[in-house]
Design a protein around this motif. Structure first.
Motif, mmCIF file in Angstrom:
data_model
loop_
_atom_site.group_PDB
_atom_site.id
_atom_site.type_symbol
_atom_site.label_atom_id
_atom_site.label_comp_id
_atom_site.label_asym_id
_atom_site.label_seq_id
_atom_site.Cartn_x
_atom_site.Cartn_y
_atom_site.Cartn_z
ATOM 1 N N GLN A 63 0.827 -1.211 0.000
ATOM 2 C CA GLN A 63 0.000 0.000 0.000
ATOM 3 C C GLN A 63 0.859 1.259 0.000
ATOM 4 O OE1 GLN A 63 -2.541 -0.472 3.451
ATOM 5 N NE2 GLN A 63 -4.276 -1.031 2.164
ATOM 6 N N SER A 64 1.911 1.261 0.813
ATOM 7 C CA SER A 64 2.791 2.428 0.896
ATOM 8 C C SER A 64 3.487 2.697 -0.430
ATOM 9 C CB SER A 64 3.837 2.233 1.998
ATOM 10 O OG SER A 64 3.214 2.200 3.248
ATOM 11 N N MET A 65 4.012 1.654 -1.032
ATOM 12 C CA MET A 65 4.704 1.822 -2.312
ATOM 13 C C MET A 65 3.725 2.254 -3.403
ATOM 14 S SD MET A 65 7.583 -1.173 -2.296
ATOM 15 C CE MET A 65 6.636 -2.465 -1.535
ATOM 16 N N THR A 66 2.513 1.723 -3.354
ATOM 17 C CA THR A 66 1.493 2.102 -4.336
ATOM 18 C C THR A 66 1.121 3.572 -4.185
ATOM 19 O OG1 THR A 66 0.644 -0.151 -4.411
ATOM 20 C CG2 THR A 66 -0.836 1.599 -5.159
ATOM 21 N N PHE A 91 3.721 5.659 -5.795
ATOM 22 C CA PHE A 91 3.565 5.571 -7.242
ATOM 23 C C PHE A 91 2.404 6.451 -7.716
ATOM 24 C CE2 PHE A 91 2.123 3.741 -11.212
ATOM 25 C CZ PHE A 91 3.310 3.487 -11.883
ATOM 26 N N ARG A 92 1.274 6.350 -7.033
ATOM 27 C CA ARG A 92 0.079 7.122 -7.445
ATOM 28 C C ARG A 92 0.297 8.624 -7.348
ATOM 29 N NH1 ARG A 92 -4.527 3.360 -4.737
ATOM 30 N NH2 ARG A 92 -4.699 1.916 -6.475
ATOM 31 N N GLU A 93 1.048 9.050 -6.358
ATOM 32 C CA GLU A 93 1.323 10.484 -6.215
ATOM 33 C C GLU A 93 2.082 11.020 -7.423
ATOM 34 O OE1 GLU A 93 3.380 10.835 -2.504
ATOM 35 O OE2 GLU A 93 1.562 10.452 -1.330
ATOM 36 N N ARG A 94 2.836 10.178 -8.064
ATOM 37 C CA ARG A 94 3.634 10.604 -9.210
ATOM 38 C C ARG A 94 2.970 10.266 -10.544
ATOM 39 N NH1 ARG A 94 6.321 10.320 -4.718
ATOM 40 N NH2 ARG A 94 8.271 11.423 -4.405
ATOM 41 N N ASP A 95 1.976 9.409 -10.512
ATOM 42 C CA ASP A 95 1.244 9.013 -11.722
ATOM 43 C C ASP A 95 -0.033 9.849 -11.819
ATOM 44 O OD1 ASP A 95 0.350 7.692 -13.983
ATOM 45 O OD2 ASP A 95 -0.349 5.932 -12.884
ATOM 46 N N ARG A 96 0.144 11.139 -11.993
ATOM 47 C CA ARG A 96 -0.995 12.071 -11.970
ATOM 48 C C ARG A 96 -1.996 11.817 -13.097
ATOM 49 N NH1 ARG A 96 3.359 15.088 -10.104
ATOM 50 N NH2 ARG A 96 3.034 15.881 -7.999
ATOM 51 N N ASN A 97 -1.531 11.293 -14.222
ATOM 52 C CA ASN A 97 -2.421 11.022 -15.349
ATOM 53 C C ASN A 97 -3.012 9.618 -15.302
ATOM 54 O OD1 ASN A 97 -1.927 13.578 -16.405
ATOM 55 N ND2 ASN A 97 -0.122 12.862 -17.535
ATOM 56 N N VAL A 101 5.392 5.921 -14.451
ATOM 57 C CA VAL A 101 5.957 7.144 -13.866
ATOM 58 C C VAL A 101 7.431 7.208 -14.205
ATOM 59 C CG1 VAL A 101 4.336 7.266 -11.926
ATOM 60 C CG2 VAL A 101 6.498 6.063 -11.638
ATOM 61 N N ARG A 102 7.938 8.416 -14.145
ATOM 62 C CA ARG A 102 9.368 8.615 -14.329
ATOM 63 C C ARG A 102 9.867 9.316 -13.067
ATOM 64 N NH1 ARG A 102 12.775 9.014 -19.024
ATOM 65 N NH2 ARG A 102 14.620 10.226 -18.475
ATOM 66 N N LEU A 103 10.737 8.622 -12.343
ATOM 67 C CA LEU A 103 11.302 9.207 -11.145
ATOM 68 C C LEU A 103 12.671 8.613 -10.897
ATOM 69 C CD1 LEU A 103 9.835 7.713 -7.905
ATOM 70 C CD2 LEU A 103 9.143 6.827 -10.091
ATOM 71 N N SER A 104 13.436 9.345 -10.162
ATOM 72 C CA SER A 104 14.779 8.848 -9.858
ATOM 73 C C SER A 104 14.676 7.778 -8.766
ATOM 74 C CB SER A 104 15.690 9.992 -9.393
ATOM 75 O OG SER A 104 15.331 10.397 -8.088
ATOM 76 N N TYR A 105 15.695 6.994 -8.706
ATOM 77 C CA TYR A 105 15.752 5.937 -7.686
ATOM 78 C C TYR A 105 15.670 6.542 -6.285
ATOM 79 C CZ TYR A 105 17.547 1.882 -5.146
ATOM 80 O OH TYR A 105 17.702 0.837 -4.271
ATOM 81 N N GLU A 106 16.384 7.651 -6.075
ATOM 82 C CA GLU A 106 16.368 8.293 -4.752
ATOM 83 C C GLU A 106 14.986 8.850 -4.421
ATOM 84 O OE1 GLU A 106 18.771 11.613 -2.149
ATOM 85 O OE2 GLU A 106 19.745 10.723 -3.891
ATOM 86 N N PHE A 151 12.158 7.552 -5.389
ATOM 87 C CA PHE A 151 11.383 6.370 -5.029
ATOM 88 C C PHE A 151 11.703 5.929 -3.607
ATOM 89 C CE2 PHE A 151 11.170 1.717 -4.672
ATOM 90 C CZ PHE A 151 9.789 1.555 -4.805
ATOM 91 N N LEU A 152 13.006 5.826 -3.303
ATOM 92 C CA LEU A 152 13.408 5.403 -1.958
ATOM 93 C C LEU A 152 12.927 6.380 -0.898
ATOM 94 C CD1 LEU A 152 17.058 4.121 -2.523
ATOM 95 C CD2 LEU A 152 14.981 2.761 -2.166
ATOM 96 N N SER A 153 13.058 7.664 -1.158
ATOM 97 C CA SER A 153 12.617 8.674 -0.191
ATOM 98 C C SER A 153 11.129 8.566 0.083
ATOM 99 C CB SER A 153 12.941 10.086 -0.704
ATOM 100 O OG SER A 153 14.321 10.271 -0.796
ATOM 101 N N GLY A 154 10.358 8.372 -0.959
ATOM 102 C CA GLY A 154 8.911 8.261 -0.801
ATOM 103 C C GLY A 154 8.499 7.029 -0.029
ATOM 104 N N THR A 155 9.114 5.901 -0.330
ATOM 105 C CA THR A 155 8.717 4.668 0.353
ATOM 106 C C THR A 155 9.262 4.611 1.770
ATOM 107 O OG1 THR A 155 10.556 3.479 -0.684
ATOM 108 C CG2 THR A 155 8.400 3.297 -1.742
#
Length: 194
Positions: free
Chosen positions: A161-164, A167-173, A178-183, A185-189
């Motif tokens: 759920q957390s990882m999703t 992802f959803r916060e960055r998948d606005r459309n 999504v396109r995001l840097s590894y860091e 992704f790690l920071s968000g999760t």
């Protein structure tokens, strides 16, 4: 362990807590909290929580799940929860326990890859059966039979759920890409899991 002592097993709420419906009457929460709070600090830490929680096979909950749940309900970031945090944790656990029991179709006390796949699909995840099997293999207790216990089920689903959410916060459309840097992704999760 606290659960295995004769005193604990004679408490009036023990049978209710582990009965089929899994419900603990609201008026029993303070007594249960006091029982788990073995150092009488007015708070429950990870060690105390771990001593109090068991899977259906009477194995203790794993450290990672206990720490994750303490962190989720610790509003002061002190590494422990008060009665209010404990009450919220109890409700959280009962919802996951009910879902676990719903998908443990063979009543084995563990969730197989196929059962996990059904549960995840019901939660709205469009994941392959192979992915569910990989999760079960990763989270099966070493040396045990294949399948995940309640503690690992809570851990897997909460982390998913957390990882999703990241992802959803960055998948606005809502394209599923999504396109995001590894860091990023790690920071968000990590901010959600720790």
């Amino acid at each position: 362990s606290l659960l295995h002592t004769p005193y604990f097993q004679t408490l009036p709420f023990f049978s209710t807590m582990y009965s089929g419906n899994g419900l603990l009457p609201q008026h029993c929460l303070p007594l249960w909290f006091q029982t788990v709070d073995t150092d009488r600090s007015g708070f429950i830490n990870m060690k105390e929580l771990k001593q109090a929680l068991v899977n259906s096979n009477w194995s203790a909950f794993n450290d990672e799940t206990c720490l994750m749940m303490i962190n989720m309900f610790d509003k002061t970031r002190s590494g422990r929860i008060d009665l209010f945090g404990f009450s919220a944790l109890w409700d959280f656990m009962q919802r996951w326990r009910a879902l676990f029991q719903q998908y443990d179709r063979d009543r084995s006390g563990s969730i197989s890859g196929a059962e996990l796949h059904q549960a995840l699909a019901q939660m709205g995840y469009n994941l392959s059966p192979q992915f569910s099997e990989t999760l079960v293999q990763r989270f099966t207790f070493r040396g045990g039979r294949p399948g995940i216990q309640l503690d690992r089920f809570i851990q897997v689903c909460t982390q998913l759920q957390s990882m999703t959410q990241v992802f959803r916060e960055r998948d606005r459309n809502m394209t599923g890409n999504v396109r995001l840097s590894y860091e990023d992704f790690l920071s968000g999760t990590i901010s959600r899991l720790m």
